[in-house]
Enzyme design. Structure first.
Site, PDB file in Angstrom:
ATOM      1  N   CYS A   1       1.015  -0.993  -0.032  1.00 26.58           N
ATOM      2  CA  CYS A   1       0.015  -0.049   0.153  1.00 26.58           C
ATOM      3  C   CYS A   1       0.870   1.246  -0.167  1.00 26.58           C
ATOM      4  O   CYS A   1       0.307   2.353  -0.087  1.00 26.58           O
ATOM      5  CB  CYS A   1      -0.828   0.094   1.107  1.00 26.58           C
ATOM      6  SG  CYS A   1      -1.923  -0.758   1.000  1.00 26.58           S
TER       7      CYS A   1
ATOM      8  N   ASN B   1     -10.405   0.369  -0.149  1.00 25.54           N
ATOM      9  CA  ASN B   1      -9.130  -0.191  -0.248  1.00 25.54           C
ATOM     10  C   ASN B   1      -8.153   0.255  -1.577  1.00 25.54           C
ATOM     11  O   ASN B   1      -8.474  -0.904  -1.772  1.00 25.54           O
ATOM     12  CB  ASN B   1      -8.346  -0.614   1.454  1.00 25.54           C
ATOM     13  CG  ASN B   1      -6.803  -0.488   1.367  1.00 25.54           C
ATOM     14  OD1 ASN B   1      -5.755   0.215   0.257  1.00 25.54           O
ATOM     15  ND2 ASN B   1      -5.862  -1.053   1.814  1.00 25.54           N
TER      16      ASN B   1
ATOM     17  N   HIS C   1      -3.330   7.351   3.027  1.00 28.93           N
ATOM     18  CA  HIS C   1      -3.725   5.828   1.861  1.00 28.93           C
ATOM     19  C   HIS C   1      -5.251   5.889   2.670  1.00 28.93           C
ATOM     20  O   HIS C   1      -5.465   6.167   4.294  1.00 28.93           O
ATOM     21  CB  HIS C   1      -3.269   5.514   2.645  1.00 28.93           C
ATOM     22  CG  HIS C   1      -2.792   4.194   2.321  1.00 28.93           C
ATOM     23  ND1 HIS C   1      -3.696   3.423   0.958  1.00 28.93           N
ATOM     24  CD2 HIS C   1      -3.454   2.919   3.174  1.00 28.93           C
ATOM     25  CE1 HIS C   1      -4.028   1.841   0.743  1.00 28.93           C
ATOM     26  NE2 HIS C   1      -4.164   1.645   2.423  1.00 28.93           N
TER      27      HIS C   1
HETATM   28  O1  UT7 Z   1      -3.744  -0.294   3.895  1.00 28.99           O
HETATM   29  C1  UT7 Z   1      -3.021  -1.858   3.892  1.00 28.99           C
HETATM   30  C2  UT7 Z   1      -2.806  -1.502   5.754  1.00 28.99           C
HETATM   31  N1  UT7 Z   1      -4.141  -2.021   5.775  1.00 28.99           N
HETATM   32  C3  UT7 Z   1      -4.804  -1.787   7.298  1.00 28.99           C
HETATM   33  O2  UT7 Z   1      -3.842  -0.657   7.571  1.00 28.99           O
HETATM   34  C4  UT7 Z   1      -6.201  -2.608   6.996  1.00 28.99           C
HETATM   35  C5  UT7 Z   1      -5.937  -2.514   9.067  1.00 28.99           C
HETATM   36  N2  UT7 Z   1      -6.968  -3.324   9.883  1.00 28.99           N
HETATM   37  C6  UT7 Z   1      -9.018  -2.691   9.857  1.00 28.99           C
HETATM   38  O3  UT7 Z   1      -8.849  -1.584   8.983  1.00 28.99           O
HETATM   39  C7  UT7 Z   1      -9.538  -3.226  11.025  1.00 28.99           C
HETATM   40  O4  UT7 Z   1      -8.654  -4.201  11.658  1.00 28.99           O
HETATM   41  C8  UT7 Z   1     -10.213  -4.336  10.084  1.00 28.99           C
HETATM   42  C9  UT7 Z   1     -11.561  -3.321   9.310  1.00 28.99           C
HETATM   43  C10 UT7 Z   1      -9.811  -5.204   9.377  1.00 28.99           C
HETATM   44  C11 UT7 Z   1     -11.398  -4.947  10.607  1.00 28.99           C
HETATM   45  O5  UT7 Z   1     -12.453  -4.288  12.162  1.00 28.99           O
HETATM   46  P1  UT7 Z   1     -11.447  -4.828  13.565  1.00 28.99           P
HETATM   47  O6  UT7 Z   1     -12.241  -3.391  14.291  1.00 28.99           O
HETATM   48  O7  UT7 Z   1      -9.884  -4.085  13.259  1.00 28.99           O
HETATM   49  O8  UT7 Z   1     -12.201  -5.479  13.614  1.00 28.99           O
HETATM   50  P2  UT7 Z   1     -12.069  -7.143  14.303  1.00 28.99           P
HETATM   51  O9  UT7 Z   1     -10.592  -8.144  12.845  1.00 28.99           O
HETATM   52  O10 UT7 Z   1     -11.112  -7.249  16.123  1.00 28.99           O
HETATM   53  O11 UT7 Z   1     -12.927  -7.505  14.677  1.00 28.99           O
HETATM   54  C12 UT7 Z   1     -14.461  -7.373  15.553  1.00 28.99           C
HETATM   55  C13 UT7 Z   1     -15.344  -8.702  15.208  1.00 28.99           C
HETATM   56  C14 UT7 Z   1     -14.921 -10.483  15.138  1.00 28.99           C
HETATM   57  O12 UT7 Z   1     -15.403 -11.128  16.079  1.00 28.99           O
HETATM   58  P3  UT7 Z   1     -15.534 -11.160  17.858  1.00 28.99           P
HETATM   59  O13 UT7 Z   1     -14.497 -11.796  17.420  1.00 28.99           O
HETATM   60  O14 UT7 Z   1     -15.036  -9.894  18.397  1.00 28.99           O
HETATM   61  O15 UT7 Z   1     -16.880 -11.980  17.844  1.00 28.99           O
HETATM   62  C15 UT7 Z   1     -14.555 -10.365  13.875  1.00 28.99           C
HETATM   63  O16 UT7 Z   1     -15.151 -12.008  13.720  1.00 28.99           O
HETATM   64  O17 UT7 Z   1     -16.199  -8.170  13.829  1.00 28.99           O
HETATM   65  C16 UT7 Z   1     -15.672  -9.879  13.277  1.00 28.99           C
HETATM   66  N3  UT7 Z   1     -15.584  -9.556  11.638  1.00 28.99           N
HETATM   67  C17 UT7 Z   1     -16.931  -8.436  11.183  1.00 28.99           C
HETATM   68  N4  UT7 Z   1     -17.633  -8.723  11.600  1.00 28.99           N
HETATM   69  C18 UT7 Z   1     -19.369  -8.581  10.560  1.00 28.99           C
HETATM   70  C19 UT7 Z   1     -14.551  -9.308  11.174  1.00 28.99           C
HETATM   71  N5  UT7 Z   1     -14.566  -8.589   9.787  1.00 28.99           N
HETATM   72  C20 UT7 Z   1     -16.478  -8.348   9.969  1.00 28.99           C
HETATM   73  C21 UT7 Z   1     -17.446  -7.916   9.277  1.00 28.99           C
HETATM   74  N6  UT7 Z   1     -18.452  -7.913   9.382  1.00 28.99           N
HETATM   75  N7  UT7 Z   1     -16.815  -8.199   7.511  1.00 28.99           N
END
Ligand code: UT7
Length: 332
Positions: free
Chosen positions: A116, A286, A256
């Protein structure tokens, strides 16, 4: 002779027509519009549906948009830097194909891959070629067909990425406008957290890697999020300090577009109000190498000569950094 700085003198962009909305994703994986909007800020993204078109198609459209608008003769371009993480093919340089297709018959070209941060690092490279005095027109294109490496049954990644391309032309400037400073960083310790396991020299393609879905993007979102928030904010703060400027002096932050919460954390640290932050994550998601130039493409009309602009990115590797640039022209 006055010092040569490397200025952006034209921009172009392209996104494919198909709109993949949060509502459509709701029918594909266990997710919902509310979660995606609150956690990422994304409402929709564009997808290149044509099976016979790769990243080069996106790049060519963005470059052609730039050439048409700026009326630059492609034969005058010295070099095409193709920033991408999804080249058309291994080995055959995608940038070389793009350069030929747009009529840049006198240019040399190569692909630059820094996940990225590809476009950001490409800006640094383009600037150095211009500052050397040897080259007069360097075309930097950021393009990615992310849909080619995303598993649309994996809700943790398929909601984030989209396809798109943007382009910027770098030319010498003798009034001091253009790239002023850069602060670029990498940390190979980030490799396990954002990657594609197979298809490279470490794990060549096999029936097994396909069965195991190892050709798709894997991301440990939480870990990448933590690193992205602190590192993007750190480098952006540092570049302000190093150049004795504050958020008040800055006209625009071009961040970004990975997650709205990362963008907000960075702008807060720079003490920038929302009106000074370029954002289009809601409509493109993204697009990896294309996020920064697509911001310029969307906001070009409001940019003014002399605007102080900070670019910041974070990506796989890990790779990250910021670049401070002054804008060189008023848009008509
Ligand atoms: O561009 C390159 C660099 N990349 C980035 O900068 C991305 C960085 N990361 C992020 O933007 C975020 O971590 C994400 C958007 C990918 C995820 O958001 P998050 O707030 O970190 O969520 P998480 O992975 O901690 O998941 C929280 C909960 C989980 O459920 P439990 O374990 O708390 O019950 C996931 O299973 O949300 C669940 N979850 C979803 N729920 C509904 C994960 N993906 C989804 C989804 N819809 N699409």
């Amino acid at each position: 002779m006055s010092k040569i700085t490397a200025a952006i003198t034209a921009v172009g962009g392209y996104v494919p027509d198909f709109v993949l909305t949060n509502q459509i994703l709701e029918s594909m994986v266990d997710t919902n519009d509310e979660w995606i909007t609150a956690r990422t800020g994304i409402k929709e993204r564009r997808i290149l549906k044509d099976k016979d078109k790769g990243t080069s198609f996106l790049a060519i459209q963005a470059a052609k948009d730039l050439l048409t608008k700026s009326k630059v003769d492609p034969a005058e371009i010295d070099m095409v830097i193709m920033a991408t993480t999804t080249p058309d093919m291994p080995v055959a340089v995608t940038g070389a194909y793009v350069a030929t297709e747009i009529g840049a018959i006198n240019a040399f070209s190569y692909d630059l891959m820094a996940a990225c941060s590809s476009f950001l690092f490409g800006m640094s490279t383009a600037a150095k070629y211009i500052e050397s005095g040897r080259y007069k027109k360097v075309l930097l294109i950021g393009a990615d067909k992310m849909s080619s490496i995303i598993d649309y049954t994996d809700r943790s990644t398929c909601i984030i990425f989209g396809d798109g391309a943007g382009a910027a032309l770098f030319e010498p400037n003798h009034e001091g406008y253009g790239v002023q400073d850069e602060y670029l960083r990498t940390d190979g310790g980030g490799r396990p957290h954002l990657k594609i396991d197979a298809g490279g020299s470490l794990l060549p393609p096999s029936h097994e890697t396909i069965d195991n879905k190892q050709h798709f993007v894997y991301q440990d979102g939480r870990t990448v999020f933590k690193f992205a928030v602190s590192n993007m904010a750190d480098v952006s703060e540092k570049i302000l300090e190093r150049n004795n400027i504050t958020g008040d002096d800055i006209a625009w932050l071009v961040p970004h577009q990975a997650n709205n919460r990362i963008i907000e954390a960075t702008s807060r640290r720079m003490e920038l109000p929302d009106e000074k932050v370029m954002k289009n994550i809601h409509k493109y998601g993204n697009t990896t190498s294309a996020t920064l130039p697509l911001c310029l493409y969307d906001y070009e009309k409001v940019l003014k000569k002399g605007d102080k602009i900070v670019f910041a990115a974070f990506g796989g590797g890990f790779t990250w950094g910021s670049i401070y640039l002054t804008w060189a022209y008023d848009s008509e």
